[in-house]
Design an enzyme around this catalytic site. Structure first.
Site, PDB file in Angstrom:
ATOM      1  N   TYR A   1     -66.990 -48.212 -47.933  1.00  0.00           N
ATOM      2  CA  TYR A   1     -68.456 -47.704 -47.445  1.00  0.00           C
ATOM      3  C   TYR A   1     -68.049 -46.269 -46.589  1.00  0.00           C
ATOM      4  CZ  TYR A   1     -70.080 -52.228 -48.668  1.00  0.00           C
ATOM      5  OH  TYR A   1     -70.360 -53.380 -49.105  1.00  0.00           O
TER       6      TYR A   1
ATOM      7  N   HIS B   1     -75.146 -44.317 -45.692  1.00  0.00           N
ATOM      8  CA  HIS B   1     -75.482 -45.441 -44.590  1.00  0.00           C
ATOM      9  C   HIS B   1     -74.464 -45.282 -43.561  1.00  0.00           C
ATOM     10  CE1 HIS B   1     -78.353 -48.110 -43.818  1.00  0.00           C
ATOM     11  NE2 HIS B   1     -77.773 -49.388 -44.447  1.00  0.00           N
TER      12      HIS B   1
ATOM     13  N   PHE C   1     -71.376 -55.948 -40.403  1.00  0.00           N
ATOM     14  CA  PHE C   1     -72.039 -55.059 -41.430  1.00  0.00           C
ATOM     15  C   PHE C   1     -73.443 -54.624 -40.662  1.00  0.00           C
ATOM     16  CE2 PHE C   1     -68.840 -56.495 -43.888  1.00  0.00           C
ATOM     17  CZ  PHE C   1     -68.611 -55.494 -45.032  1.00  0.00           C
TER      18      PHE C   1
ATOM     19  N   ASN D   1     -76.473 -54.996 -40.933  1.00  0.00           N
ATOM     20  CA  ASN D   1     -77.554 -56.085 -40.621  1.00  0.00           C
ATOM     21  C   ASN D   1     -77.050 -57.090 -39.372  1.00  0.00           C
ATOM     22  OD1 ASN D   1     -75.844 -57.522 -42.006  1.00  0.00           O
ATOM     23  ND2 ASN D   1     -77.371 -58.594 -43.354  1.00  0.00           N
TER      24      ASN D   1
ATOM     25  N   ASN E   1     -82.033 -52.085 -41.487  1.00  0.00           N
ATOM     26  CA  ASN E   1     -81.729 -53.492 -40.848  1.00  0.00           C
ATOM     27  C   ASN E   1     -80.839 -53.626 -39.781  1.00  0.00           C
ATOM     28  OD1 ASN E   1     -83.128 -54.828 -42.947  1.00  0.00           O
ATOM     29  ND2 ASN E   1     -81.371 -54.383 -44.262  1.00  0.00           N
TER      30      ASN E   1
END
EC number: 3.1.1.29
Length: 192
Positions: A18, A23, A69, A71, A117
């Protein structure tokens, strides 16, 4: 005079896969800020993330990259805030923003979560939306059905340059943000 902002949180997802995704723009910002302030991140399990302490002339500022993560970001934010008795209005959250054109920046206190989120979870865990946000525009794919794939993929070279430029510009406003000079920071960040 002490700092008005006592914690800066960069949002992103942990893991190599990631690192370069849209993000993780909040992590990109925080890495640059830590470098600028000569602060080193250390994994802190009790805070569910990587934490750095920046010893600034007007007091310490805590930097946090949640290892949860996206969220579950609120878990890390609430843990650090509660431990150091940091109020929501003393927190700046830096995150990617779909609803802002790529490379643009917005700064605000409170407001909705825009479907983000990470912000939803922070608001739930803090019990309020009244914390500061530095929103780094990543643009929108044009179709809401494409959003998940869009934010979890690398930006094009041009978009990455625009986001990096936004991070660099945002770093210039940090002294005003940290010291509570909201109008000056907003005027600078919202200018083209």
């Amino acid at each position: 005079m002490s700092n008005t902002i006592k914690m800066v949180v960069g949002l992103g997802n942990p893991g190599k896969e990631y690192e370069q995704t849209r993000h993780n723009a909040g992590f990109w910002f925080l890495d640059e800020l830590a470098w600028k302030w000569k602060a080193s991140f250390k994994e802190e399990k009790k805070f569910f993330g990587e934490v750095a302490r920046a010893a600034l002339p007007d007091g310490d500022v805590w930097l946090l990259k949640p290892a949860t993560f996206m969220n579950r970001s609120g878990q890390a934010v609430a843990a650090l805030a509660q431990f150091y008795k940091i109020k929501p209005e003393e927190i700046l959250v830096v995150h990617d923003e779909l609803d802002i054109p790529c490379g643009r920046i917005k700064f605000k206190l409170g407001g909705g979560n825009g479907g983000h989120n990470g912000l939803k979870d922070i608001q739930a865990k803090l019990g309020t939306a009244d914390y500061y946000r530095l929103r780094l525009g990543i643009g929108h794919p044009g179709d809401r059905n494409l959003v998940v794939g869009y934010v979890l993929n690398k930006p094009s070279a041009e978009h990455r340059r625009q986001i990096d430029d936004a991070v660099a510009k945002s770093l210039q406003a940090v002294p005003d943000i940290i010291s509570g000079k909201w109008e000056e920071a907003t005027r600078f960040l919202h200018s083209k």
